[in-house]
Design an enzyme around this catalytic site. Structure first.
Site, mmCIF file in Angstrom:
data_model
loop_
_atom_site.group_PDB
_atom_site.id
_atom_site.type_symbol
_atom_site.label_atom_id
_atom_site.label_comp_id
_atom_site.label_asym_id
_atom_site.label_seq_id
_atom_site.Cartn_x
_atom_site.Cartn_y
_atom_site.Cartn_z
ATOM 1 C CD GLU A 60 38.976 24.055 51.580
ATOM 2 O OE1 GLU A 60 40.126 24.046 51.815
ATOM 3 O OE2 GLU A 60 37.964 23.742 52.355
ATOM 4 C CB ALA A 84 43.640 16.791 45.668
ATOM 5 C CG PHE A 86 41.539 20.475 51.979
ATOM 6 C CD1 PHE A 86 41.516 19.438 52.599
ATOM 7 C CD2 PHE A 86 42.604 21.560 51.839
ATOM 8 C CE1 PHE A 86 42.701 19.294 53.831
ATOM 9 C CE2 PHE A 86 43.587 21.245 52.792
ATOM 10 C CZ PHE A 86 43.462 20.389 53.741
ATOM 11 C CG HIS A 129 46.905 17.170 54.322
ATOM 12 N ND1 HIS A 129 46.734 16.536 55.552
ATOM 13 C CD2 HIS A 129 46.800 18.488 54.285
ATOM 14 C CE1 HIS A 129 45.814 17.621 56.263
ATOM 15 N NE2 HIS A 129 46.098 18.808 55.484
#
Length: 335
Positions: A60, A84, A86, A129
């Site tokens: 990322e 999101a 990450f 997550h």
């Protein structure tokens, strides 16, 4: 007859038209719609724009840096960060590079990069997550943020993001992809910083962000059976934020409940409530209500996940509390 479509399909149409409108536009990330059944919708874009969809290694920070640098060099990349949660790995590139380059260069650099992620409680996503970091990113000056809740908005907002000269974050909720609604009437970008009233009402205003628009509308439908008219406002754009539309609605109804799936402490529900308390205090007939996720990591257990997450029942209860409350007069408060 109104044509219906899913949010995922409208989003892909927006990406497709954005790529067609600007030959400098590209997509960095091959799983823009996640790993669910909607991912196959991206095949059309790959076929129509060969070489303009890049599947990078999973890093990322690297893809955010790639997109930021490419935008400074004249490209217009759409960078998908996946889940999101990450985006925290790319926070420095987003907040400390993309968002400040225009200012730090004295206006000589523009950074027309679009970042995208899927946020929110999605069902057994658990603590790593399920984040909704848009409130944290809304604290980054120089960054535009949009959060669609309906298919037509998804199309118009992704077109606006891809056309913006500024770094823009598109916040999509993972559970919105399959939601159906009217297709966009006009295939044009929506203006940033313009809220939309999804349901008019006169008794209480509910401002709901992203997925929360849908349980807010469900709660409004229930309350309508008791003669309570709820006005549901969808900000659509979180930065810039359309305070004017919200304050005008509160001036009409006198009451406000703010709903966001991000945690309560430090979240946008708190920030927006504070703004209305400062600039719309004399319109308020009762304290502002807030409905947000509990300040706890998201559990894997579905019952516990439901317990901490806003839904139509919690929104309805908050509306009823706000309607039952009264702001104390100065004489009452002091005596």
């Amino acid at each position: 007859m109104t044509k219906m479509t899913s949010l995922a399909a409208a989003f892909v149409e927006g990406l497709h038209d954005g790529l067609r409108a600007d030959p400098n536009a590209s997509i960095v990330g091959g799983y823009v719609l996640g790993l669910g059944p909607e991912r196959q919708m991206m095949d059309r874009i790959r076929a129509d724009f060969p070489g303009r969809v890049i599947d990078p290694p999973t890093s990322e920070a690297a893809v955010a840096a790639l997109g930021t640098g490419a935008a400074m060099a004249g490209a217009r990349p759409f960078v998908d960060l996946g889940t999101a949660s990450f985006s925290y790995l790319a926070f420095s590139q987003i907040a400390n590079e993309a968002a400040v380059a225009h200012y730090m260069s004295g206006g000589r650099l523009t950074v027309p990069v679009t970042f995208h992620f899927l946020h929110g409680v999605r069902g057994a996503g658990a603590a790593q997550h399920s984040h909704s970091p848009h409130a944290m990113l809304a604290n980054v000056p120089g960054l535009e943020i949009v959060a669609p809740s309906m298919p037509a908005d998804a199309y118009g907002l992704v077109r606006a993001a891809m056309a913006s000269p500024n770094p823009t974050l598109v916040v999509n909720h993972a559970r919105l992809l399959a939601i159906a609604g009217p297709a966009p009437d006009d295939r044009v970008p929506l203006p940033l910083g313009k809220a939309d009233i999804k349901r008019p009402g006169r008794d209480v205003t509910v401002l709901a962000i992203s997925l929360m628009v849908h349980p807010a509308l469900a709660a409004a439908e229930r309350l309508a059976r008791d003669g309570i008219e709820v006005e549901v406002v969808d900000p659509r754009s979180l930065a810039p934020f359309d305070a004017e539309t919200l304050l005008r609605s509160v001036a009409k109804t006198g009451r406000l409940v703010v709903v966001d799936e991000a945690p309560l402490t430090g979240g946008l529900a708190s920030s927006i409530a504070g703004m209305v308390a400062e600039h719309g205090f004399w319109s308020l007939k009762a304290p502002v209500g807030r409905v947000a996720r509990a300040d706890t990591p998201v559990p894997y257990s579905p019952p516990l996940e439901k317990f901490i997450t806003p839904d139509a029942d919690k929104i309805e209860a908050a509306i009823r509390r706000t309607l039952a409350a009264r702001r104390a007069s100065p004489a009452t408060a002091s005596g």
